[in-house]
Scaffold this active site. Structure first.
Site, PDB file in Angstrom:
ATOM      1  N   ASP A 320       0.794  -1.224   0.000  1.00  0.00           N
ATOM      2  CA  ASP A 320       0.000   0.000   0.000  1.00  0.00           C
ATOM      3  C   ASP A 320       0.829   1.279   0.000  1.00  0.00           C
ATOM      4  O   ASP A 320       0.419   2.284  -0.601  1.00  0.00           O
ATOM      5  CB  ASP A 320      -0.955   0.002   1.194  1.00  0.00           C
ATOM      6  CG  ASP A 320      -2.186  -0.868   0.952  1.00  0.00           C
ATOM      7  OD1 ASP A 320      -2.437  -1.217  -0.216  1.00  0.00           O
ATOM      8  OD2 ASP A 320      -2.878  -1.208   1.922  1.00  0.00           O
ATOM      9  N   TYR A 408      -9.634   0.274   3.442  1.00  0.00           N
ATOM     10  CA  TYR A 408      -9.104   0.335   4.803  1.00  0.00           C
ATOM     11  C   TYR A 408      -8.663   1.742   5.193  1.00  0.00           C
ATOM     12  O   TYR A 408      -8.113   2.487   4.375  1.00  0.00           O
ATOM     13  CB  TYR A 408      -7.908  -0.610   4.958  1.00  0.00           C
ATOM     14  CG  TYR A 408      -8.261  -1.945   5.578  1.00  0.00           C
ATOM     15  CD1 TYR A 408      -8.560  -2.044   6.938  1.00  0.00           C
ATOM     16  CD2 TYR A 408      -8.314  -3.103   4.823  1.00  0.00           C
ATOM     17  CE1 TYR A 408      -8.890  -3.252   7.520  1.00  0.00           C
ATOM     18  CE2 TYR A 408      -8.649  -4.332   5.387  1.00  0.00           C
ATOM     19  CZ  TYR A 408      -8.933  -4.396   6.738  1.00  0.00           C
ATOM     20  OH  TYR A 408      -9.272  -5.593   7.317  1.00  0.00           O
TER      21      TYR A 408
END
EC number: 1.4.3.-
Length: 669
Positions: A320, A408
């Site tokens: 990420d 998220y």
């Protein structure tokens, strides 16, 4: 309005408007300013011949000064600072260019083409946005939506990196998946399972399309999380509270330099890493001076592999920070919700794809936390006729950023304690990534589901979160060593005691990188970065100890392609000699990387690390088995670790700390 409420309102106004970074001459570690981003854009565009229509800026950030140059300036802060430079990665004609731009003298120092086949640079939000819109003018996709009897205007698409699975040549492509939002804004729990598109990012066109599965889109009922959409009955009522500091805040912000209690440090920002803590020093009351602790610390990478190996899911193994950018994905913080009333806020900037600056308002907040914890205490009742109770409440300083990467949300905290500890905290919340399925009850599942049935037609897929932190500890100076204080059981064999065993400490100083690689929980030990050249009055080596938390080791096989790329998680702890170019645990170019440029490959050189300038890398992790309580939005799951002084001071540094005076400002509704 009650007097205490008026005070609170006044303080809120004071907080929100007083603590913007002060405009002054740059600290050498300050993040780039909007005008500097514009200067970079101008200089780079001038350097390339026409046409420039396919030139994109993938990464622009501060090229931090060399350590000796910075230390020289710190010793004489009124002297000329090190040259102000930017490190830039562009894409032009399907090639990645690396540039160093001298901002002080307004010229390009170097421009080289990255010739490696090992990956691509950070994905920009602009190219992801364009790619996500392509399906809506693509007839096969429109037909697939119609076949499912869905409203095309209620479909939302977004991007997913595709990883690497042994291909010799990996194109710069991205996967597009789509979701349904009719009746609920919670798009990630309502996937159009089986529909996917592959987009060439350099051409921004669809190159592959699949419609493999026909499973029901999960229903909207019970998925909404917005407060305005909730219906009775409601959950428990939480009473009001007020935060008041009659003496004002205990910290000061000067540009990006923060001073609080016995701490001084610098807060930076990077489009990839997010918040960067630098030059953290602790005031020693006995020595009457600030002493170095942490030169630089930040999240180097976040590895999130999902555990579904089927055709529609096997590639979901995300990095990420390096693919999507922690800083680029930072969200404006909500006053009184993300951060308390006594918080001060700092804005952040990064460069868009065209090089122009993009502002993130309230990207970072800083606040004193009165948590109700105890700094230290003791009650003595052994003295005849006397009861002695001494308690000191704990107050700490928090630096916080929240980044939202797709489904998220990650809450990143750096907590500074007056005792000398630095606690690093991570909170995971947001929406689970789910797989649509035919099941409505666990009794219907007859084959591997790769997750938990959370709701009708909804599987929460098993996955991991591994966060690797870069921690350049300079404990009372640059020359440090890494010591493993192993706790070893000893047997009493000479009948000198009624005891049969005890444990003791056997210290081992790591000579090379291979000596410092550690998988935690295999044997008990305390891990300490020490300054071997300095000792306390009692003869102990000055140090800082790593207190691990949230320990998880990877469960993928080491020859699995995602784990080859994420090999930096094979060990929880690594120690390397300082090298300015070694910042990103997964490599500079991690999108579609082959695992050839990672912390694991650097460490194969097995360099010496004893009594040298060293970097500690720590990976904290979570194995996430989703549960129904995580649906439709996940309560925050928290973890972290601590850096704690170990023989750094001669005695308890907060022994003489004055407790804050309690002000009772309780008012009745």
């Amino acid at each position: 309005m009650a007097a205490s409420t008026l005070k609170l309102v006044f303080f809120l106004l004071f907080s929100f408007f007083t603590f913007s970074p002060i405009t002054s001459s740059h600290h050498p570690l300050d993040p780039l300013t909007p005008s500097e981003f514009k200067l970079v854009r101008t200089l780079v565009k001038k350097s390339y011949p026409s046409p420039k229509h396919n030139l994109t800026f993938q990464y622009i950030s501060l090229d931090e000064p060399d350590k000796p140059a910075l230390h020289s300036w710190l010793s004489k802060p009124k002297s000329k600072p090190p040259p102000r430079r930017a490190f830039v990665i562009t894409r032009l004609n399907r090639q990645s260019h690396e540039l160093i731009v001298d901002l002080s003298n307004r010229y390009i120092v170097s421009d080289k083409v990255y010739n490696g086949n090992d990956g691509y640079p950070l994905l920009t939000l602009d190219e992801q946005t364009v790619a996500s819109e392509l399906p809506f003018s693509y007839k096969p996709f429109i037909d697939s939506v119609k076949k499912r009897r869905l409203n095309l205007s209620e479909v939302v698409c977004t991007t997913f990196s595709v990883g690497w699975f042994g291909e010799e040549h990996s194109g710069r492509v991205i996967k597009i998946l789509c979701f349904y939002v009719e009746g609920s804004a919670n798009l990630y729990v309502r996937p159009l399972e089986g529909v996917s598109l592959l987009v060439d990012l350099d051409e921004l066109k669809i190159v592959e399309y699949y419609d493999r599965a026909r499973v029901p889109v999960p229903k909207a009922e019970g998925t909404e999380y917005r407060r305005s959409k909730q219906k009775p009955p409601f959950g428990p009522r939480l009473n009001r509270f007020a935060i008041e500091q009659p003496d004002g805040p205990g910290f000061k912000i000067n540009g990006h330099k923060i001073s609080w209690a016995n701490w001084e440090f610098h807060v930076g920002f990077d489009v990839r890493a997010g918040p960067i803590i630098s030059l953290a020093s602790m005031y020693d009351l006995e020595k009457g001076t600030y002493r170095q602790v942490l030169y630089r610390g930040f999240v180097s990478e976040l590895f999130v592999p999902y555990m579904d190996p089927t055709e529609e899911w096997y590639y979901k193994t995300f990095f990420d920070a390096g693919e999507f950018g922690f800083g680029q994905s930072a969200m404006p913080l909500e006053p009184l919700a993300d951060c308390p009333a006594n918080a001060a806020f700092i804005d952040a900037y990064y460069a868009g794809e065209d090089g122009t600056p993009v502002k993130i308002s309230n990207a970072i907040c800083i606040f004193e936390q009165h948590s109700g914890s105890v700094l230290w205490r003791h009650t003595e009742i052994a003295i005849s006729g006397e009861v002695i109770t001494e308690v000191r409440p704990e107050v700490s300083l928090i630096v916080r950023m929240v980044t939202t990467i797709g489904n998220y949300d990650y809450i990143l905290d750096w907590e500074f304690k007056p005792s000398g500890s630095i606690k690093i905290g991570v909170g995971l919340t947001g929406i689970l990534e789910v797989k649509a399925a035919d099941y409505t009850h666990t009794s219907q599942i007859t084959e591997e589901a790769y997750g938990t049935l959370l709701a009708k037609n909804t599987i929460g897929v098993y996955h991991d979160h591994f966060l690797t932190y870069y921690l350049d500890l300079d404990v009372d100076g640059e020359a440090n060593s890494f010591v493993k204080n192993n706790l070893v059981t000893k047997r009493v064999t000479d009948k000198s005691s009624l005891r049969k065993s005890y444990w003791t400490v056997e210290s081992e100083t790591a000579k090379t990188e291979s000596n410092a690689k550690i998988q935690l929980c295999l044997k008990p030990s305390e891990l300490v970065v020490v300054n071997p050249n300095k000792k306390t009055k009692r003869g102990n080596k000055i140090g800082y100890r790593l207190i691990p938390g949230s320990i998880s080791n990877p469960l993928l096989s080491f020859d699995d392609f995602p784990q080859i790329r994420g090999a930096f998680t094979n060990y929880n702890v690594w120690v390397t000699p300082y090298n300015k170019s070694e910042k990103w645990a997964g490599g500079q170019y991690i999108d579609r990387s082959h695992g050839d440029d990672t912390l694991a490959t650097w460490s194969l050189r097995n360099r010496g690390i004893e009594n040298k300038d060293i970097v500690l890398w720590y990976t904290m992790g979570f194995h996430h088995v989703p549960s129904q309580e995580d649906f439709p939005i996940m309560p925050t799951l928290s973890g972290g670790f601590e850096l704690r002084p170990t023989n750094f001071f001669e005695s308890n540094p907060v022994l003489k700390t004055k407790p804050p005076i309690h002000v009772n400002c309780t008012t009745k509704p």
